[in-house]
Design a protein around this motif. Structure first.
Motif, PDB file in Angstrom:
ATOM      1  N   CYS A 428       0.849  -1.196   0.000  1.00  0.00           N
ATOM      2  CA  CYS A 428       0.000   0.000   0.000  1.00  0.00           C
ATOM      3  C   CYS A 428       0.879   1.239   0.000  1.00  0.00           C
ATOM      4  N   PHE A 429       0.719   2.095  -1.027  1.00  0.00           N
ATOM      5  CA  PHE A 429       1.438   3.368  -1.072  1.00  0.00           C
ATOM      6  C   PHE A 429       0.663   4.389  -0.229  1.00  0.00           C
ATOM      7  N   CYS A 500       1.974  -1.057  -6.881  1.00  0.00           N
ATOM      8  CA  CYS A 500       1.031  -0.596  -5.849  1.00  0.00           C
ATOM      9  C   CYS A 500      -0.279  -1.380  -5.935  1.00  0.00           C
ATOM     10  N   ASP A 501      -0.601  -2.117  -4.861  1.00  0.00           N
ATOM     11  CA  ASP A 501      -1.872  -2.851  -4.818  1.00  0.00           C
ATOM     12  C   ASP A 501      -3.024  -1.937  -4.416  1.00  0.00           C
ATOM     13  N   ILE A 502      -2.726  -0.958  -3.600  1.00  0.00           N
ATOM     14  CA  ILE A 502      -3.738  -0.006  -3.144  1.00  0.00           C
ATOM     15  C   ILE A 502      -3.029   1.245  -2.657  1.00  0.00           C
ATOM     16  N   ALA A 590      -7.751  -4.074  -1.362  1.00  0.00           N
ATOM     17  CA  ALA A 590      -6.694  -4.628  -2.210  1.00  0.00           C
ATOM     18  C   ALA A 590      -7.079  -6.005  -2.744  1.00  0.00           C
ATOM     19  N   GLU A 591      -7.860  -6.753  -1.972  1.00  0.00           N
ATOM     20  CA  GLU A 591      -8.290  -8.083  -2.413  1.00  0.00           C
ATOM     21  C   GLU A 591      -9.278  -8.003  -3.572  1.00  0.00           C
ATOM     22  N   HIS A 592      -9.932  -6.859  -3.711  1.00  0.00           N
ATOM     23  CA  HIS A 592     -10.920  -6.674  -4.787  1.00  0.00           C
ATOM     24  C   HIS A 592     -10.479  -5.484  -5.642  1.00  0.00           C
ATOM     25  N   PRO A 593      -9.472  -5.701  -6.495  1.00  0.00           N
ATOM     26  CA  PRO A 593      -8.810  -4.596  -7.196  1.00  0.00           C
ATOM     27  C   PRO A 593      -9.676  -3.894  -8.239  1.00  0.00           C
ATOM     28  N   HIS A 594     -10.871  -4.424  -8.534  1.00  0.00           N
ATOM     29  CA  HIS A 594     -11.742  -3.781  -9.515  1.00  0.00           C
ATOM     30  C   HIS A 594     -12.638  -2.734  -8.868  1.00  0.00           C
ATOM     31  N   LEU A 595     -12.661  -2.689  -7.531  1.00  0.00           N
ATOM     32  CA  LEU A 595     -13.512  -1.743  -6.816  1.00  0.00           C
ATOM     33  C   LEU A 595     -12.676  -0.587  -6.259  1.00  0.00           C
ATOM     34  N   SER A 596     -13.341   0.480  -5.892  1.00  0.00           N
ATOM     35  CA  SER A 596     -12.700   1.643  -5.254  1.00  0.00           C
ATOM     36  C   SER A 596     -11.597   2.256  -6.104  1.00  0.00           C
ATOM     37  N   VAL A 597     -11.709   2.106  -7.436  1.00  0.00           N
ATOM     38  CA  VAL A 597     -10.714   2.707  -8.339  1.00  0.00           C
ATOM     39  C   VAL A 597     -11.205   4.095  -8.745  1.00  0.00           C
ATOM     40  N   PRO A 598     -10.479   5.163  -8.413  1.00  0.00           N
ATOM     41  CA  PRO A 598     -10.941   6.522  -8.738  1.00  0.00           C
ATOM     42  C   PRO A 598     -10.955   6.766 -10.242  1.00  0.00           C
ATOM     43  N   GLU A 599     -11.892   7.595 -10.657  1.00  0.00           N
ATOM     44  CA  GLU A 599     -12.022   7.929 -12.073  1.00  0.00           C
ATOM     45  C   GLU A 599     -11.992   9.446 -12.213  1.00  0.00           C
TER      46      GLU A 599
END
Length: 645
Positions: A428-429, A500-502, A590-599
């Motif tokens: 995590c960064f 970076c995973d998250i 981090a386990e669900h890398p498709h969620l919480s991705v900023p746009e």
């Protein structure tokens, strides 16, 4: 011990010995006499490169001797030859004390100036011309030079005319390359060097099959066969142990030869000039001339994509748990400093004594490492430097296939497609402006006490710990603090965010300027991820929740979160120890890398553009298909019409 052939590390072309020194010190006569076993009555001014007969020494290593001139006009050639040398022989004349003085005032400093980093032999020639009325003791005469210039391997005197020690000069020169003294033995202290002791201790433990702290007669014999390809006779084993016991009573006990006795034996070999014995042992167990594991003992450089990571396998984790239990001597569930030092006493040094590993894991009140802290340090080292991690596993006793010690994870973009990460270790960064509370967050993660004293972060820091998940599983989380001033440098690389995973973006919730800077960093980092294809989940952390928020904090955070499509800021207080399950939430995201991705707006525009292009291509494809079907139908119709007419 130590009968049979020796293992060497000769270069493919053999050993290149360069002889240098003042004019008239006997360089050329020394070389000629060694090559033809006869003193030259009229030695040439300079000999061409000279090869000694292959059978000069038992190991038949090719020896090439280079004569040099000390004249000013040939100084450039001299420098080139010295820089190509495997070993340098510096000569002085025993009957001319001024030439000995010149070694310390000119020749040895000149080698350092030229950055010639090879062993050096100091050789006194013309021993037959020394004035017998003024005898000298070589050790006393050479002591100042040896103390000042550690690169001096051996000092020896010879006479070409009387053929005294001529072959010995080149024997020692060859051995200085193939079996160097410097890495193993401290000439001044007359003791084995720490690196040598650590390597020999590891070898002793590997050969002590029953782990009783002594080498039995059978174990000694196995060791002898492995290293020297010939067994010891019972009488020889008795003789070896008698020699040790006479000089060092604790070197032998009822069970056999102890570690102290094993080390003592090697000290004797080295003191008697039998360095090839100790080097043969070291090389049989995979050590190189720096007394570290040679490259062929380690896996090839690991091939991984930028968005892949490296983790230890379950087999190695279980091995490490066993190691932890074995070295937790007092059974307190933690490895204290002395226990850690003992654990790594078979490695060249403790791998965790410097950044980024020192102080990166949780410690007990007494300063020990718990099992989770111990495994966390290994996880961090494996992620950052997997080859070094494997190397240290081997040093502490892992005997499995080195390549089986690690696994390379799936690419992160594949994890996004599968909507689930396959990783056990997440990086995590941690971004945020100065004084936002980043360092306090890292300290809290590894249970360090909170401090009100602010110290500006100027370099990246790491904190690593095990996080217990709700379903009983454990994941390792690595927090990597990125200083505000280091963000631009980080983002100057295209694949900077691949590892970076998250990411979490920390701000001081009582300071509006801190919030604004945190959102700027979030948009800057997210834009970089979108443009390079290395997007990742992000969380916003509202630190210092023990202070009153600035007036429009709720409205601002709600608006930004909704605009970029991520979760609302998570309030925490490192001072009060309230973290709102932050670390579990980081791991879950981090386990669900498709969620919480900023746009970002730029990202939305790019996606909108791609959707338009894709629709256009679809329209063109459908139109083309309709046209083709229509053309085919017309051809069928025309064919039928022609047939009926």
């Amino acid at each position: 011990m130590a009968r049979g052939g020796s293992a060497t590390m000769a270069k493919p072309g053999g050993v290149r010995i360069v002889v240098a020194g003042d004019r008239g010190t006997g360089k050329t006569s020394l070389i000629v006499t060694a090559a033809v076993d006869k003193f030259p009555t009229n030695a040439p001014p300079l000999m061409p490169p000279t090869k000694l007969p292959l059978d000069t020494f038992a190991d038949r290593v090719p020896i090439t001797i280079i004569d040099t001139s000390s004249s000013l006009e040939r100084r450039g050639e001299l420098a080139e030859e010295l820089q190509r040398a495997d070993v340098v022989v510096l000569t002085y004349a025993c009957n001319q004390p001024s030439t000995l003085d010149r070694l310390g005032t000119f020749w040895l400093p000149e080698l350092r100036r030229l950055e010639v980093k090879v062993p050096v032999l100091v050789v006194g020639c013309k021993l037959d011309l020394r004035d017998e009325r003024h005898p000298t003791i070589l050790e006393q005469e050479m002591s100042p030079i040896i103390q000042q210039f550690q690169e001096v391997e051996t000092c020896i005197e010879c006479s070409a005319l009387k053929r005294i020690q001529i072959i010995g000069v080149f024997y020692y020169a060859k051995n200085a390359v193939l079996h160097p003294t410097a890495p193993l033995f401290d000439q001044e202290a007359q003791t084995l060097k720490p690196l040598c002791v650590r390597a020999l201790k590891r070898i002793f433990i590997l050969c002590d099959h029953d782990r009783d702290g002594a080498l039995s007669d059978a174990e000694l014999n196995d060791f002898q066969v492995r290293c020297f390809n010939s067994p010891l006779q019972p009488s020889e084993i008795v003789g070896v142990k008698r020699v040790v016991q006479e000089k060092l009573p604790e070197g032998v006990n009822d069970l056999g030869l102890t570690l102290a006795g094993f080390l003592f034996l090697h000290s004797i070999f080295i003191e008697k000039g039998r360095l090839e014995t100790t080097w043969t042992v070291l090389r049989k167990f995979g050590y190189n001339n720096e007394v570290r594991l040679s490259d062929d003992q380690l896996p090839s450089p690991i091939k991984q994509k930028p968005d892949q990571s490296v983790e230890l396998t379950n087999e190695v984790v279980e091995f490490l748990k066993g190691v932890f239990s074995a070295f937790d001597i007092d059974g307190d569930g933690a490895l204290q400093l002395t226990e850690l030092e003992d654990l790594f006493s078979t490695a060249p040094e403790s791998p965790w004594s410097e950044a980024p590993y020192v102080d990166s894991a949780e410690k007990t009140a007494l300063g020990g490492l718990s099992l989770d802290g111990f495994l966390s340090e290994w996880a961090l080292m494996t992620l950052l430097d997997p080859i070094r991690s494997i190397e240290n596993l081997i040093y502490i006793g892992f005997t499995g296939n080195p390549s089986s010690a690690i696994r390379i994870t799936r690419r992160r973009r594949l994890n996004c497609k599968k909507r689930q990460s396959d990783r056990n270790v997440f990086q995590c960064f941690v971004f945020g402006p100065k004084e936002a509370g980043k360092s306090a967050l890292l300290n809290s993660f590894i249970e360090r006490p909170f401090s009100d004293i602010y110290i500006s972060t100027t370099k990246e820091n790491y904190a690593v710990n095990v996080v217990d998940q709700t379903k009983g599983t454990k994941k390792t989380l690595i927090l990597r603090e990125i200083p505000e001033d280091g963000v631009q440098k980080l983002l100057s690389r295209k694949d900077a965010l691949a590892a970076c995973d998250i990411g979490i973006f920390v701000h001081d919730s009582s300071d509006e300027s801190s919030w604004k800077r945190a959102t700027e960093l979030l948009l800057e980092v997210a834009s970089h991820g979108e443009s390079t294809g290395y997007e990742f989940p992000c969380l916003i952390v509202a630190a210092k929740d023990d202070l009153d928020p600035y007036p429009t904090a709720i409205q601002d955070s709600t608006r930004v979160s909704q605009d970029i499509g991520i979760e609302a800021p998570i309030p925490i207080s490192a001072k009060l120890g309230e973290f709102n399950n932050l670390f579990k939430r980081i791991v879950s995201a981090a386990e669900h890398p498709h969620l919480s991705v900023p746009e970002t707006e730029g990202g939305k525009s790019r996606k909108h553009y791609h959707r338009i292009i894709n629709r256009s291509l679809t329209f063109v494809s459908v139109g083309a298909a309709v046209a083709i079907v229509g053309l085919a139908a017309y051809r069928v119709y025309a064919a039928r019409k022609n047939t009926s007419s």
